[in-house]
Design an enzyme around this catalytic site. Structure first.
Site, PDB file in Angstrom:
ATOM      1  N   HIS A 123      -0.718   4.109  -0.052  1.00 48.39           N
ATOM      2  CA  HIS A 123      -0.226   2.743  -0.238  1.00 48.39           C
ATOM      3  C   HIS A 123       0.833   2.401   0.807  1.00 48.39           C
ATOM      4  O   HIS A 123       2.036   2.573   0.571  1.00 48.39           O
ATOM      5  CB  HIS A 123       0.351   2.638  -1.648  1.00 48.39           C
ATOM      6  CG  HIS A 123       0.783   1.263  -2.052  1.00 48.39           C
ATOM      7  ND1 HIS A 123       0.495   0.124  -1.331  1.00 48.39           N
ATOM      8  CD2 HIS A 123       1.517   0.842  -3.130  1.00 48.39           C
ATOM      9  CE1 HIS A 123       1.010  -0.932  -1.934  1.00 48.39           C
ATOM     10  NE2 HIS A 123       1.633  -0.520  -3.031  1.00 48.39           N
ATOM     11  N   CYS A 142       4.340  -5.786  -1.759  1.00 52.23           N
ATOM     12  CA  CYS A 142       2.955  -5.312  -1.708  1.00 52.23           C
ATOM     13  C   CYS A 142       1.959  -6.426  -1.400  1.00 52.23           C
ATOM     14  O   CYS A 142       0.870  -6.161  -0.894  1.00 52.23           O
ATOM     15  CB  CYS A 142       2.564  -4.642  -3.025  1.00 52.23           C
ATOM     16  SG  CYS A 142       3.595  -3.247  -3.486  1.00 52.23           S
TER      17      CYS A 142
END
Length: 378
Positions: A334, A86
């Site tokens: 996301h 991430c």
């Protein structure tokens, strides 16, 4: 050490998995962003020194190079892809900035790209000739199976130990969607149209009634997580144009106000509590730069989970009024390797309307207990 500036910042819209971008390869997402950055500044491809992109799910290769060639950049232009999950998109930007500070480069395109829709299936080879290859969803993030928690389960455990109730998490998610819908039209300057898509599509009028009907996907009924309090898997690309002060002065046009990349920090912490990693990164960066929390006028904090962002705000004392003013990932989605870069792009554009000297901060966590934090100044 030389100063580093962001001269331009662009992204695609964020589209949920198997949505509008379901048939696009990641080079199809990134190349239009690259072209928009250079066209925006009247910059030729041979004026760029390096391309760096973060990616988490591609499964190997060097998609940054593929995207650079797809954007018709010169074959002589080097490109690299990094994977810190991430944190990848934000780490790519920090790496590009370090190249400029050190004098290795003057102009760098850096960011992240991800497609959940087109991510390859991954298999672990069998250890014996007659064994069966095993498909897996994610690789290990630590060498210790007992200290490598599932991200959903880790977030649910954090909600319970931190007494962040399901209702509180849902209220946080509802507010994220509300802000995203209100500010949707303000995103036009940052979004590049790809496949005819010019706006984030996941934001909706989320209600308490709808949230109450959703099943718990991790944890218990009181503190558990639902699909409303976990960011959707998604597809997107985002990148910034990093320049030295010398290169900035040579640009033919600067339609946006340049923003200085003051500092950045990548930091590791407890892999069993990955959602808490940004807390330590934010504290350390502000301490290193002698910046007080009230000086931060704009915040982009990753909302992979509602509880993650809630804990970050609570434990750092960051100003809620400055936080994700246009909504966060709970309202967008996301796209792992792109998410940090999306936050950087949004931060750049929000600082455009701030007074000179204003600071903006972006931070994100990653599996394995990593965090990346970025400090910009208008």
């Amino acid at each position: 050490m030389r100063k580093v500036f962001i001269a331009s910042a662009k992204r695609t819209a964020v589209s949920p998995i198997n949505g509008a971008f379901r048939n696009l390869e990641i080079s199809d997402l990134a190349a239009p962003v690259f072209s928009a950055l250079t066209d925006n500044l009247g910059l030729a491809g041979d004026q760029i020194d390096q391309v760096i992109m973060g990616n988490a799910l591609y499964g190997g290769g060097n998609p940054a190079r593929v995207a650079a060639l797809a954007a018709d950049f010169p074959e002589s232009l080097p490109a690299m892809t990094i994977d810190t999950q991430c944190c990848s998109g934000l780490d790519a930007i920090l790496l590009g900035a370090s190249m400029i500070r050190s004098g290795v480069a003057d102009v760098v395109i850096a960011g992240g790209v991800e497609s959940y829709s087109r991510a390859p299936r991954r298999f672990q080879r069998a250890k014996t000739p007659n064994g069966v290859d095993q498909e897996y969803e994610r690789p290990p993030f630590t060498p210790w199976p007992d200290r490598d928690p599932d991200m959903l389960e880790a977030a649910a455990a954090l909600a319970k130990t931190g007494s962040m109730s399901r209702v509180q998490q849902e209220e946080f998610a509802i507010e994220s969607h509300r802000k995203a819908l209100i500010n949707k039209e303000n995103n036009a300057a940052e979004i590049v149209s790809v496949a005819g898509v010019q706006s984030d599509s996941a934001s909706r009028n989320l209600s308490h009634k709808l949230c109450s009907r959703l099943p718990v996907i991790a944890g218990d009924n009181e503190f558990g997580l639902t699909s409303a309090t976990v960011a959707l898997k998604a597809d997107a690309a985002a990148a910034v144009l990093l320049v030295s002060e010398t290169a900035l002065l040579k640009l033919d046009k600067t339609p946006a106000k340049p923003v200085e990349l003051v500092a950045g920090l990548s930091l590791g912490s407890d892999p069993e509590q990955p959602a808490l990693a940004p807390i330590f990164g934010v504290r350390q960066l502000l301490k290193d730069r002698a910046i007080e929390v009230p000086q931060i006028k704009v915040l982009e904090v990753m909302e992979a989970f509602a509880v993650q962002a809630m804990e970050c705000l609570s434990q750092t004392g960051l100003d809620l009024a400055a936080f994700n003013v246009g909504g966060g990932a709970l309202a967008r989605g996301h796209p792992i390797g792109a998410s940090g870069a999306i936050n950087a792009v949004r931060l750049f554009h929000q600082l455009q309307s701030c007074s000179a000297g204003s600071y903006g901060l972006a931070t994100i966590a990653a599996a394995g207990g990593l965090s990346s934090t970025l400090l910009l100044q208008r």
